[in-house]
Design a protein around this motif. Structure first.
Motif, mmCIF file in Angstrom:
data_model
loop_
_atom_site.group_PDB
_atom_site.id
_atom_site.type_symbol
_atom_site.label_atom_id
_atom_site.label_comp_id
_atom_site.label_asym_id
_atom_site.label_seq_id
_atom_site.Cartn_x
_atom_site.Cartn_y
_atom_site.Cartn_z
ATOM 1 N N SER A 78 0.789 -1.233 0.082
ATOM 2 C CA SER A 78 0.078 -0.188 0.072
ATOM 3 C C SER A 78 0.785 1.274 -0.019
ATOM 4 O O SER A 78 0.372 2.393 0.231
ATOM 5 C CB SER A 78 -0.940 0.012 1.486
ATOM 6 O OG SER A 78 -0.211 -0.294 2.424
ATOM 7 N N ASN A 107 -9.113 4.555 3.524
ATOM 8 C CA ASN A 107 -9.742 3.391 3.735
ATOM 9 C C ASN A 107 -11.326 3.723 2.717
ATOM 10 O O ASN A 107 -11.846 2.473 2.817
ATOM 11 C CB ASN A 107 -10.343 3.733 5.057
ATOM 12 C CG ASN A 107 -9.259 3.792 6.112
ATOM 13 O OD1 ASN A 107 -8.139 2.978 5.792
ATOM 14 N ND2 ASN A 107 -9.324 4.330 7.187
ATOM 15 N N ASP A 111 -7.462 2.525 -1.433
ATOM 16 C CA ASP A 111 -6.845 1.256 -1.415
ATOM 17 C C ASP A 111 -6.854 0.666 -2.871
ATOM 18 O O ASP A 111 -6.349 -0.431 -2.947
ATOM 19 C CB ASP A 111 -7.652 0.394 -0.200
ATOM 20 C CG ASP A 111 -6.939 0.147 0.790
ATOM 21 O OD1 ASP A 111 -5.530 0.438 0.928
ATOM 22 O OD2 ASP A 111 -7.270 0.258 1.794
ATOM 23 N N THR A 148 -12.491 -1.031 2.163
ATOM 24 C CA THR A 148 -11.199 -1.787 2.356
ATOM 25 C C THR A 148 -11.776 -3.107 2.698
ATOM 26 O O THR A 148 -11.083 -4.003 1.906
ATOM 27 C CB THR A 148 -10.296 -1.183 3.607
ATOM 28 O OG1 THR A 148 -9.798 0.052 3.212
ATOM 29 C CG2 THR A 148 -9.073 -2.241 3.597
#
Length: 236
Positions: A78, A107, A111, A148
């Motif tokens: 990430s 979030n 992602d 997420t």
């Protein structure tokens, strides 16, 4: 006196680890090696390296268990998310990590730019084939969305998806420990020292996943610092 660069590195390490090493009485039992050192010099003989097949063999014939995964640098690469967050919210520092606006971006959509790690795909497929319960426990700050959770479910083809647990951060306790214990997780996979310690505090085994050498999360941890088992080739 600490230099500004050293202060910045220490601040980054503390903020990104999300669960700060709260127990100074938990020293390492081994010098450990970073992923960069292992790539440059080979795998030292004094590390306990294992493969997914080893775990699968150990669990063969046993009833389903609960297992847990860290997210950043364990399940997902990430760094693109955090790089973008820093550029947008605090290009000259790490204040973005305490900014709720960043976490909401990360979030609730960003992602999508996180790459699934091959080791996570193999581990999750193996545990699903056994019927194990899978939990994702992250030290990220929570946001009012389920992106997420949905992204992980779709990316790893998880049949029985539990909502991601946002443990948050603390400077005094390992915030993941209570959740590992509450869900009776027996194996917890993570790249950070705090993941290994949290698992052990909860009575579970913490298995180290190698953090990619090009991760934005610096400094790189010393793999094997606690004598834990380490997944081979798990930097990918």
């Amino acid at each position: 006196m600490k230099t500004p660069l050293l202060i910045s590195l220490v601040s980054l390490s503390a903020l990104l680890s999300y669960t700060v090493n709260a127990d100074p009485k938990t020293p390492g039992t081994h010098p450990g090696y970073t992923t960069a050192e292992m790539l440059a010099n080979g795998i030292p003989n004094d590390l306990h390296m294992i493969d997914v097949s080893d775990i699968e063999h150990e669990l063969q014939g046993k009833s389903p268990i609960a297992v847990g995964f860290d997210i950043d640098d364990t399940t997902l690469f990430s760094s693109p998310v955090f790089y973008r967050g820093q550029q947008m919210f605090s290009p000259n520092g790490y204040e973005y990590l305490s900014n709720q606006k960043f976490w909401d971006k990360a979030n609730c959509g960003w992602d999508a730019f996180s790459m699934p790690k091959e080791i996570a795909q193999k581990l999750i497929a193996m545990h699903q084939s056994r019927g194990d319960d899978i939990y994702f426990i992250t030290g990220r700050t929570a946001s009012p969305c389920h992106f997420t959770t949905d992204y992980l479910k779709k990316t790893f083809h998880i049949k029985k998806m539990n909502d991601v647990i946002f443990a948050g951060s603390s400077r005094t306790v390992y915030t993941k420990t209570q959740y590992i214990k509450a869900h009776k997780i027996q194996i917890y996979y993570g790249d950070a020292d705090g993941d290994i310690i949290s698992a052990r505090q909860a009575g579970a085994e913490g298995i180290r996943v190698l953090r990619a050498a090009n991760s934005s999360y610096k400094p790189l941890p010393k793999n094997g610092l606690y004598g834990e088992r380490i997944l081979r080739d798990s930097q990918y």
